[in-house]
Design an enzyme around this catalytic site. Structure first.
Site, PDB file in Angstrom:
ATOM      1  N   LYS A  44       0.839  -1.211   0.000  1.00 34.49           N
ATOM      2  CA  LYS A  44       0.000   0.000   0.000  1.00 34.49           C
ATOM      3  C   LYS A  44       0.870   1.255   0.000  1.00 34.49           C
ATOM      4  O   LYS A  44       0.637   2.181  -0.779  1.00 34.49           O
ATOM      5  CB  LYS A  44      -0.901   0.013   1.231  1.00 34.49           C
ATOM      6  CG  LYS A  44      -1.554   1.362   1.524  1.00 34.49           C
ATOM      7  CD  LYS A  44      -2.412   1.379   2.756  1.00 34.49           C
ATOM      8  CE  LYS A  44      -1.665   1.571   4.024  1.00 34.49           C
ATOM      9  NZ  LYS A  44      -1.327   2.979   4.385  1.00 34.49           N
ATOM     10  N   ASN A  45       1.884   1.258   0.888  1.00 38.13           N
ATOM     11  CA  ASN A  45       2.659   2.484   1.076  1.00 38.13           C
ATOM     12  C   ASN A  45       3.681   2.722  -0.018  1.00 38.13           C
ATOM     13  O   ASN A  45       4.344   3.754  -0.030  1.00 38.13           O
ATOM     14  CB  ASN A  45       3.326   2.476   2.461  1.00 38.13           C
ATOM     15  CG  ASN A  45       2.295   2.654   3.554  1.00 38.13           C
ATOM     16  OD1 ASN A  45       1.146   3.018   3.274  1.00 38.13           O
ATOM     17  ND2 ASN A  45       2.674   2.353   4.772  1.00 38.13           N
ATOM     18  N   CYS A 138      -4.302  12.604  12.286  1.00 39.24           N
ATOM     19  CA  CYS A 138      -5.167  11.421  12.280  1.00 39.24           C
ATOM     20  C   CYS A 138      -5.083  10.812  13.678  1.00 39.24           C
ATOM     21  O   CYS A 138      -4.480  11.379  14.584  1.00 39.24           O
ATOM     22  CB  CYS A 138      -4.699  10.436  11.215  1.00 39.24           C
ATOM     23  SG  CYS A 138      -3.128   9.667  11.615  1.00 39.24           S
ATOM     24  N   ARG A 143       0.819  14.521  12.525  1.00 36.27           N
ATOM     25  CA  ARG A 143       1.301  14.300  11.161  1.00 36.27           C
ATOM     26  C   ARG A 143       1.654  15.616  10.446  1.00 36.27           C
ATOM     27  O   ARG A 143       1.118  15.948   9.410  1.00 36.27           O
ATOM     28  CB  ARG A 143       0.265  13.527  10.350  1.00 36.27           C
ATOM     29  CG  ARG A 143      -0.320  12.311  11.017  1.00 36.27           C
ATOM     30  CD  ARG A 143       0.645  11.161  11.246  1.00 36.27           C
ATOM     31  NE  ARG A 143       1.140  10.540  10.042  1.00 36.27           N
ATOM     32  CZ  ARG A 143       0.520   9.551   9.392  1.00 36.27           C
ATOM     33  NH1 ARG A 143      -0.631   9.114   9.828  1.00 36.27           N
ATOM     34  NH2 ARG A 143       1.041   9.011   8.307  1.00 36.27           N
ATOM     35  N   ASP A 331       4.525   0.337  12.010  1.00 34.57           N
ATOM     36  CA  ASP A 331       3.285  -0.229  11.446  1.00 34.57           C
ATOM     37  C   ASP A 331       3.056  -1.667  11.895  1.00 34.57           C
ATOM     38  O   ASP A 331       2.014  -2.238  11.592  1.00 34.57           O
ATOM     39  CB  ASP A 331       3.326  -0.168   9.915  1.00 34.57           C
ATOM     40  CG  ASP A 331       3.291   1.260   9.422  1.00 34.57           C
ATOM     41  OD1 ASP A 331       3.521   1.482   8.216  1.00 34.57           O
ATOM     42  OD2 ASP A 331       3.063   2.172  10.240  1.00 34.57           O
ATOM     43  N   ARG A 423      -8.861   0.191   4.596  1.00 34.87           N
ATOM     44  CA  ARG A 423      -7.920   1.144   3.976  1.00 34.87           C
ATOM     45  C   ARG A 423      -6.612   0.453   3.612  1.00 34.87           C
ATOM     46  O   ARG A 423      -5.942   0.849   2.663  1.00 34.87           O
ATOM     47  CB  ARG A 423      -7.611   2.284   4.962  1.00 34.87           C
ATOM     48  CG  ARG A 423      -8.701   3.302   5.165  1.00 34.87           C
ATOM     49  CD  ARG A 423      -8.162   4.439   5.984  1.00 34.87           C
ATOM     50  NE  ARG A 423      -6.846   4.795   5.513  1.00 34.87           N
ATOM     51  CZ  ARG A 423      -5.800   5.055   6.305  1.00 34.87           C
ATOM     52  NH1 ARG A 423      -5.928   5.005   7.605  1.00 34.87           N
ATOM     53  NH2 ARG A 423      -4.621   5.364   5.803  1.00 34.87           N
TER      54      ARG A 423
END
Ligand code: EPZ
Length: 445
Positions: A44-45, A138, A143, A331, A423
């Site tokens: 994803k990243n 978030c 962030r 993560d 997500r």
């Protein structure tokens, strides 16, 4: 490549994007052993920032191994709003940025995907201007983006923030950013990626010192190099980019998602199961593999892109702190904490990357875990078994941690807040079901 129709969304199963998705519940019945092999999706990243990087090219690009995720769909909407053509074909995405009609990203889209901010570097580099709403914070932290902004200013951009929007432009007649030597106060992944992308089309050489070394940074560099960019040192703390006038088309495959792979390795440890993962790049998981071996399991490399987890007789408690790559990935912190919640002893996990990434502790404690927070540290006293309970996911990786806890818990766990999970994980429940886990997504009450 034939002309691509402009599509505004990348189709996802309706179950992921409908309003009901927010009220759906994942029902996990604990105790099942897992077995078999799981296919790991594209990262994803990496996919998100590479999609933004496609704006750098004056010719259409094809990107392969793009996962089907809500975040990917949202990034597609941002690109479409800039007038870029997108065409999804299976796990490939064709992006046609030959003409970019707009340089302002809509607030409603950026507010739903922080990674939309990644378009600022390519827009400045290609168009000489960009207006991007501040991505905002978030659940896991404020962030901020000052490292991105300061780096772009060092490259000659005028950047100011007005009414929550970052206004950036290359002043005067020069239509190009200027190469610069930039030191990052913190090895920020996003800032490194923003500045590396901006530098590919700048005039002269840019050096980024104290750069992030995450595999996704290297993947982005390889993507840009496949379009003709001149980048050296990606994956180290010093990256040198020699600007070129333009970049050409490419057909590029995204690396496998190391965090999804790590999540499945922890699922094997939580359920004392032997499972295999493919494709995976073992050197992207060195820190996690080392920690899982300290816990007592074995992680065997069964080939250049295949790992097998073999459980040990015990689950030893292990202390760790998260940090920039090659440190233990933030993560994976929530998922590993779920494992330590059932370890045979006490452990301490310290979160050093984000200031508020312990939201999963309260929910794990609802499942019978014994975890205390002291500042950025969680002190975990392992319990023999967690107990299933209704829980609420607070962020993407917290939701994965709760699924893992549910797999090992006695009884049934009902997880709400699945929009977080959707997500970042492509069909997590389907992949876990295939391994023998007992879980199902149910419509909300
Ligand atoms: C990327 O976020 C990932 N997201 C995150 O993954 C990941 O946790 C993070 O890198 C760290 O590995 C994407 O790639 C889309 P940072 P990013 O800039 O780029 C501070 C997930 O779960 N900072 O390295 O935002 C920041 O506040 C997500 O998949 C500044 O202070 O991470 C944080 O404390 C979550 N100023 C720390 O640096 C800045 O200008 C690390 O942030 C930029 C960052």
């Amino acid at each position: 490549m034939e002309d691509t129709a402009i599509v505004t969304t990348i189709n996802l199963p309706n179950s992921l994007t409908s309003p009901e998705a927010d009220s759906a519940v994942l029902e996990v019945t604990g105790g099942a052993s897992l077995s078999g092999q799981v296919a790991v999706s594209g990262a994803k990243n990496s996919a998100l920032v590479v999609m933004a990087g496609a704006l750098l090219s004056g010719q259409p690009c094809r990107i392969r191994n793009i996962p089907h995720l809500v975040d990917i769909e949202r990034m597609g909407e941002v690109l479409a709003a800039l007038g870029v053509g997108l065409q999804r074909q299976g796990d490939s995405l064709e992006i046609d940025a030959r003409s970019i009609a707009h340089t302002q990203a809509p607030y409603d889209l950026v507010s739903r995907l922080r990674a939309s901010f990644f378009v600022i570097g390519p827009l400045l580099a290609r168009m000489g201007e960009a207006r991007i709403p501040l991505p905002g914070g978030c659940a896991i932290g404020a962030r901020p983006v000052e490292l991105h902004v300061r780096g772009l200013q060092a490259m000659g951009a005028n950047v100011h923030i007005d009414h929550g929007t970052v206004h950036a432009c290359v002043p005067g007649r020069r239509s190009r950013l200027q190469g610069a030597k930039i030191y990052l106060d913190y090895p920020s992944v996003g800032a490194t990626e923003t500045l590396m992308m901006a530098a590919t089309l700048a005039e002269g050489e840019t050096i980024i010192e104290n750069a992030a070394q995450e595999p996704e940074v290297t993947d982005l560099a390889n993507f840009c190099r496949s379009m003709g960019a001149r980048i050296q040192g990606a994956g180290t703390n010093t990256i040198a980019i020699a600007g070129v006038p333009s970049l050409h088309s490419t057909d590029f495959g995204i690396i496998p998602d190391r965090i999804e792979a790590g999540t499945f390795l922890v699922a094997g440890a939580m359920t004392r199961s032997e499972i295999s993962l493919c494709p995976v790049i073992p050197e992207h998981l060195t820190a996690l593999i080392a920690k899982l071996q300290e816990v007592g399991g074995q992680v065997l490399v069964e080939g250049p892109n295949r790992l097998r987890y073999v459980p040990g007789a015990t689950l030893n408690p292990v202390d760790l702190q998260t940090g920039p790559f090659p440190g233990f990935p933030t993560d994976m912190q929530a998922q590993f904490m779920a494992l330590m919640a059932v370890a045979q002893g006490s452990s301490i996990i310290t979160e050093t990357v984000f200031e508020n990434r312990l939201g999963h502790v309260a929910e794990l404690n609802r499942m019978g875990a014994d975890i205390r927070i002291n500042g950025s540290c969680a002190i975990i006293k392992g319990v023999p078994r967690l107990s299933g309970a209704p829980v609420l996911a607070t962020d993407l990786r917290a939701s994965a941690a709760l699924v893992l806890a549910g797999l090992a818990a006695e009884g049934t766990t009902l997880i709400q807040g699945l929009h977080h999970l959707d997500r970042g994980y492509e069909n997590l429940e389907g992949k876990l079901q295939q391994l023998g886990a007992q879980l199902a997504r149910k419509p909300g009450v």
